[in-house]
Design a protein around this motif. Sequence first.
Motif, mmCIF file in Angstrom:
data_model
loop_
_atom_site.group_PDB
_atom_site.id
_atom_site.type_symbol
_atom_site.label_atom_id
_atom_site.label_comp_id
_atom_site.label_asym_id
_atom_site.label_seq_id
_atom_site.Cartn_x
_atom_site.Cartn_y
_atom_site.Cartn_z
ATOM 1 N N THR A 172 36.130 31.065 36.468
ATOM 2 C CA THR A 172 35.340 32.002 35.662
ATOM 3 C C THR A 172 35.972 32.202 34.292
ATOM 4 O O THR A 172 35.273 32.260 33.276
ATOM 5 C CB THR A 172 35.206 33.351 36.389
ATOM 6 O OG1 THR A 172 34.570 33.134 37.641
ATOM 7 C CG2 THR A 172 34.405 34.346 35.576
ATOM 8 N N TRP A 177 35.124 29.301 32.180
ATOM 9 C CA TRP A 177 33.716 29.341 31.782
ATOM 10 C C TRP A 177 33.475 30.329 30.647
ATOM 11 O O TRP A 177 32.694 30.070 29.736
ATOM 12 C CB TRP A 177 32.846 29.691 32.985
ATOM 13 C CG TRP A 177 31.395 29.682 32.670
ATOM 14 C CD1 TRP A 177 30.591 30.747 32.388
ATOM 15 C CD2 TRP A 177 30.557 28.525 32.576
ATOM 16 N NE1 TRP A 177 29.311 30.336 32.138
ATOM 17 C CE2 TRP A 177 29.258 28.968 32.250
ATOM 18 C CE3 TRP A 177 30.780 27.164 32.751
ATOM 19 C CZ2 TRP A 177 28.193 28.096 32.088
ATOM 20 C CZ3 TRP A 177 29.718 26.298 32.589
ATOM 21 C CH2 TRP A 177 28.447 26.771 32.261
ATOM 22 N N THR A 178 34.143 31.474 30.700
ATOM 23 C CA THR A 178 33.881 32.522 29.714
ATOM 24 C C THR A 178 34.696 32.378 28.432
ATOM 25 O O THR A 178 34.363 33.018 27.434
ATOM 26 C CB THR A 178 34.149 33.917 30.307
ATOM 27 O OG1 THR A 178 35.508 34.004 30.742
ATOM 28 C CG2 THR A 178 33.201 34.202 31.459
ATOM 29 N N HIS A 179 35.741 31.555 28.441
ATOM 30 C CA HIS A 179 36.613 31.485 27.266
ATOM 31 C C HIS A 179 36.598 30.140 26.541
ATOM 32 O O HIS A 179 37.299 29.981 25.539
ATOM 33 C CB HIS A 179 38.041 31.845 27.657
ATOM 34 C CG HIS A 179 38.210 33.302 27.913
ATOM 35 N ND1 HIS A 179 37.833 33.902 29.087
ATOM 36 C CD2 HIS A 179 38.676 34.298 27.127
ATOM 37 C CE1 HIS A 179 38.083 35.197 29.033
ATOM 38 N NE2 HIS A 179 38.580 35.460 27.846
ATOM 39 N N ASN A 182 34.092 26.592 25.244
ATOM 40 C CA ASN A 182 32.743 26.140 24.926
ATOM 41 C C ASN A 182 32.654 24.620 25.007
ATOM 42 O O ASN A 182 33.676 23.932 25.008
ATOM 43 C CB ASN A 182 32.344 26.592 23.512
ATOM 44 C CG ASN A 182 32.227 28.087 23.412
ATOM 45 O OD1 ASN A 182 31.611 28.720 24.262
ATOM 46 N ND2 ASN A 182 32.821 28.653 22.378
ATOM 47 N N ARG A 233 34.571 23.570 28.387
ATOM 48 C CA ARG A 233 34.107 24.551 29.372
ATOM 49 C C ARG A 233 33.846 23.874 30.714
ATOM 50 O O ARG A 233 34.372 24.283 31.744
ATOM 51 C CB ARG A 233 32.850 25.241 28.884
ATOM 52 C CG ARG A 233 32.168 26.068 29.962
ATOM 53 C CD ARG A 233 30.866 26.631 29.496
ATOM 54 N NE ARG A 233 31.147 27.843 28.739
ATOM 55 C CZ ARG A 233 30.218 28.613 28.214
ATOM 56 N NH1 ARG A 233 28.944 28.294 28.311
ATOM 57 N NH2 ARG A 233 30.541 29.704 27.562
ATOM 58 N N SER A 243 38.185 37.969 32.119
ATOM 59 C CA SER A 243 36.885 37.312 32.080
ATOM 60 C C SER A 243 35.779 38.092 32.765
ATOM 61 O O SER A 243 34.615 37.757 32.621
ATOM 62 C CB SER A 243 36.970 35.931 32.724
ATOM 63 O OG SER A 243 37.319 36.043 34.081
ATOM 64 N N SER A 244 36.121 39.107 33.479
ATOM 65 C CA SER A 244 35.104 39.813 34.240
ATOM 66 C C SER A 244 35.319 41.304 34.080
ATOM 67 O O SER A 244 35.518 41.796 32.992
ATOM 68 C CB SER A 244 35.199 39.380 35.707
ATOM 69 O OG SER A 244 34.128 39.885 36.442
#
Length: 109
Positions: free
Chosen positions: A11, A14-16, A18, A22, A79-80
């Motif tokens: 995760t 995925w969030t950090h 591109n 990614r 990330s969450s």
Amino acid sequence: MELVALFSIGTFAWTHFNGFARYALVLILPAFVMIIWSVFAVPGDPSRGSDGVVAVSGMTRLILEFFVFGAGFIALYYSSSRIYSLTFLLLIVLHYVASLDRIKWLLER
């Protein structure tokens, strides 16, 4: 807990990141951690199904677990939700408190 750590690391990727990074890191980072987790083991560890490929001392295994769970906690934190990460941290602590006999066993190896 291992699965939560792997999911959290994925995760984070995925969030950090591109683009191609990614997609690559979502697969590579958890796979790398999973390989490290399964390769390095203390021979005869009753909490594992096998002895692993590389025998390590109990202290080394505890340090490895610390880094994997710590990376999962940090990845989840950034990330969450912080509440999920703190819940995961609490579960890690409770796991080790409930596993004091295993920790003692590992430290004797």
